[in-house]
Design an enzyme around this catalytic site. Structure first.
Site, PDB file in Angstrom:
ATOM      1  N   TYR A 158      44.146  45.877  40.935  1.00 11.36           N
ATOM      2  CA  TYR A 158      43.884  45.627  42.149  1.00 11.36           C
ATOM      3  C   TYR A 158      44.972  45.043  43.107  1.00 11.36           C
ATOM      4  O   TYR A 158      45.677  44.170  42.701  1.00 11.36           O
ATOM      5  CB  TYR A 158      42.511  44.940  42.496  1.00 11.36           C
ATOM      6  CG  TYR A 158      42.117  44.624  43.819  1.00 11.36           C
ATOM      7  CD1 TYR A 158      41.486  45.612  44.378  1.00 11.36           C
ATOM      8  CD2 TYR A 158      41.919  43.133  44.303  1.00 11.36           C
ATOM      9  CE1 TYR A 158      41.061  45.371  45.663  1.00 11.36           C
ATOM     10  CE2 TYR A 158      41.349  43.104  45.490  1.00 11.36           C
ATOM     11  CZ  TYR A 158      40.841  44.181  46.204  1.00 11.36           C
ATOM     12  OH  TYR A 158      40.250  43.843  47.416  1.00 11.36           O
TER      13      TYR A 158
ATOM     14  N   ARG B 241      29.447  20.200  47.465  1.00  9.23           N
ATOM     15  CA  ARG B 241      30.405  20.950  46.660  1.00  9.23           C
ATOM     16  C   ARG B 241      30.171  21.414  45.113  1.00  9.23           C
ATOM     17  O   ARG B 241      30.737  22.422  44.685  1.00  9.23           O
ATOM     18  CB  ARG B 241      31.824  20.146  46.698  1.00  9.23           C
ATOM     19  CG  ARG B 241      32.923  21.077  47.200  1.00  9.23           C
ATOM     20  CD  ARG B 241      34.345  20.748  47.279  1.00  9.23           C
ATOM     21  NE  ARG B 241      34.516  19.353  48.014  1.00  9.23           N
ATOM     22  CZ  ARG B 241      34.567  18.158  47.702  1.00  9.23           C
ATOM     23  NH1 ARG B 241      34.479  17.831  46.356  1.00  9.23           N
ATOM     24  NH2 ARG B 241      34.776  17.177  48.570  1.00  9.23           N
TER      25      ARG B 241
ATOM     26  N   ASP C 201      39.237  42.208  34.886  1.00  6.37           N
ATOM     27  CA  ASP C 201      38.742  42.380  36.128  1.00  6.37           C
ATOM     28  C   ASP C 201      37.479  43.445  36.041  1.00  6.37           C
ATOM     29  O   ASP C 201      37.985  44.694  36.020  1.00  6.37           O
ATOM     30  CB  ASP C 201      39.793  42.759  37.290  1.00  6.37           C
ATOM     31  CG  ASP C 201      39.198  42.821  38.718  1.00  6.37           C
ATOM     32  OD1 ASP C 201      37.670  43.110  38.658  1.00  6.37           O
ATOM     33  OD2 ASP C 201      39.586  42.865  39.644  1.00  6.37           O
TER      34      ASP C 201
ATOM     35  N   LYS D  98      30.932  43.521  45.415  1.00  3.12           N
ATOM     36  CA  LYS D  98      30.763  44.881  45.297  1.00  3.12           C
ATOM     37  C   LYS D  98      29.148  45.316  44.835  1.00  3.12           C
ATOM     38  O   LYS D  98      28.300  45.053  45.360  1.00  3.12           O
ATOM     39  CB  LYS D  98      31.772  45.506  44.225  1.00  3.12           C
ATOM     40  CG  LYS D  98      33.066  45.212  44.707  1.00  3.12           C
ATOM     41  CD  LYS D  98      33.700  45.670  45.894  1.00  3.12           C
ATOM     42  CE  LYS D  98      34.962  45.093  46.709  1.00  3.12           C
ATOM     43  NZ  LYS D  98      36.106  45.329  45.824  1.00  3.12           N
TER      44      LYS D  98
HETATM   45  C1  LIG Z   1      37.198  44.498  46.016  1.00  2.00           C
HETATM   46  C2  LIG Z   1      37.711  44.080  44.590  1.00  2.00           C
HETATM   47  C3  LIG Z   1      38.274  42.719  44.307  1.00  2.00           C
HETATM   48  C4  LIG Z   1      38.203  41.724  45.429  1.00  2.00           C
HETATM   49  O1  LIG Z   1      37.026  41.268  45.941  1.00  2.00           O
HETATM   50  P1  LIG Z   1      36.848  40.619  47.252  1.00  2.00           P
HETATM   51  O2  LIG Z   1      35.482  39.815  47.258  1.00  2.00           O
HETATM   52  O3  LIG Z   1      36.863  41.481  48.359  1.00  2.00           O
HETATM   53  O4  LIG Z   1      37.674  39.694  47.343  1.00  2.00           O
HETATM   54  C5  LIG Z   1      38.869  42.292  43.317  1.00  2.00           C
HETATM   55  N1  LIG Z   1      38.822  43.502  42.198  1.00  2.00           N
HETATM   56  C6  LIG Z   1      38.293  44.595  42.393  1.00  2.00           C
HETATM   57  C7  LIG Z   1      38.596  45.781  41.166  1.00  2.00           C
HETATM   58  C8  LIG Z   1      37.791  45.171  43.700  1.00  2.00           C
HETATM   59  O5  LIG Z   1      37.466  46.243  43.849  1.00  2.00           O
END
Ligand SMILES: *Cc1c(COP(=O)(O)O)cnc(C)c1O
Length: 402
Positions: A116, A62, A188, A213
């Protein structure tokens, strides 16, 4: 290796990141260490292991093993000012993990209105139930933002550019205002990555990314990360361990592979996206192009001041067309997939309506014509720009054929 290359330029750092010799041995990449049990030589060694909780020490699955450590180390090196990075099983888990590390019942957080959607749902659902109040703010109205602070405001969460509507806010100013009021600033930073916007250097305390992403980059993994200076890193790590967050070594190896080509993918996608944004901007069936890299686009000046790069994600608003015409356009595309997420090698198109998820900064903006509301978000992949434009041109023709 990663320790010695911190002063080098981006491409060089991306190649060296996380490749510490004790993790890679004689091969180029850190091998995939699949492990739950870590074995000890003796009871005494087991006891010593239990009592030490440092990074890079074997303990139990973990807490990860060298594959995950190498990825976290690489991300820390890419984020100037970071002391460490915690990995999470998705971008959403990274956001909730960061918030829950900082907030407690009775606290108030301020969240930018263009965040988001799952971040909003988390704030209005889980965090509300935990006794944490959220106020949403217009990311472009610093006076209103400043006026929202109260004694219990403990965190500010922003996204820049914002999801769907792509506004770039004055992050350095927002982070400074938060700090002055004793609140932790979190961003973010999935769109820009630290390559285009080193968030901690711009004053943020905590930088969050959906590695799903750009870092993954090939539409085949889910992961998130949070990087921070020493104080918050320790809290983040302890909270993630308490909650049991761990990522698989196979996915960590894929994310490390993605890091090596991050800069060239982002550069090509930015150039192609800019070409397409200019082409869209010249069409009279497009009312607005929401692409921070495009001169004349809203908040382009702030982007040009603070960012050193872009990416393939932007939106546009159709002129005088409704949802049916929009769907006809998207359905007619050949080279653009229809689906969520982005940051892979392939282009995507998504119909989206920001209106129901905005409460502080209304959508559409007041200066839009009433008929101009239908938004399409594009993600531009690694295909050829001329082919993508030809595909879009065909789809625009199909849009008006009923
Ligand atoms: C896709 C996304 C997330 C979330 O990511 P996941 O891996 O799909 O949970 C968070 N913030 C932004 C800006 C995103 O585009």
């Amino acid at each position: 290796m990663s320790n010695t290359s911190a002063d080098k330029k981006t491409g060089t750092r991306l190649v060296g990141a996380g490749r510490q010799p004790e993790w890679t041995g004689a091969v180029v990449n850190p091998p995939i260490w699949r492990a739950s049990t870590h074995l000890y030589e003796s009871c005494a060694a087991l006891k010593a292991g239990t009592s030490s909780n440092e990074d890079g020490r074997f303990f139990y699955g973990r807490r990860g093993a060298p594959t995950q450590w190498a990825l976290a180390d690489a991300l820390t090196m890419l984020e100037p000012g970071a002391f460490g990075t915690v990995l999470y099983p998705s971008g959403v888990a990274a956001i909730s993990g960061a918030l829950i590390s900082v907030l407690k019942p009775g606290d108030v957080m301020l969240v930018s209105d263009n965040a988001y959607e799952p971040s909003r749902l988390m704030a209005n659902g889980l965090f509300k139930r935990l006794g944490i109040e959220t106020k949403f703010f217009d990311p472009l109205d610093l006076n209103a933002f400043t006026a929202m602070f109260c004694e219990n405001t403990k965190a500010v969460l922003i996204e820049s550019p914002g999801s769907l509507t792509m506004e770039v806010c004055d992050t350095p100013a927002i982070a400074a205002i938060a700090r002055k009021h004793g609140a932790v600033s979190m961003i973010d930073n999935t769109w820009a990555t630290p390559l285009a916007f080193p968030a901690l250097r711009h004053g943020c305390d905590i930088a969050i990314m959906a590695l799903t992403k750009h870092v993954g980059g090939h539409s085949d993994l889910m992961m998130g990360s949070v990087s921070a200076g020493e104080r918050w890193y320790k809290r983040l790590r302890q909270t993630a361990q308490t909650l049991g967050h761990v990522v698989s070594p196979d996915d960590a190896a894929l994310a490390l592979r993605g890091i090596r080509t991050l800069e060239i993918r982002l550069q090509k996608q930015t150039n192609t996206a800019l070409g397409i944004a200019k082409w869209l901007d010249a069409r009279n069936d497009v009312a607005h192009v929401l692409c921070p890299m495009l001169p004349g686009s809203p908040t382009h000046e702030t982007w040009a001041r603070d960012f050193t790069g872009g990416c393939g994600l932007f939106s546009f608003v159709l002129k005088g067309r409704g949802a049916e015409a929009r769907d006809r356009l998207i359905d007619a595309l050949d080279l653009f997939g229809i689906g969520y997420s982005w940051g892979g090698f392939e282009s995507l198109a998504l119909p989206a309506d920001p209106a129901p998820i905005r409460t502080a900064a209304s959508w559409p903006p007041k200066d839009y014509d009433a008929d101009d509301q239908c938004l399409i978000r594009l993600f531009i992949g690694l295909e050829d720009v001329d082919d993508l434009i030809a595909d879009l041109a065909r789809a625009f023709d199909a849009m008006d054929q009923t």
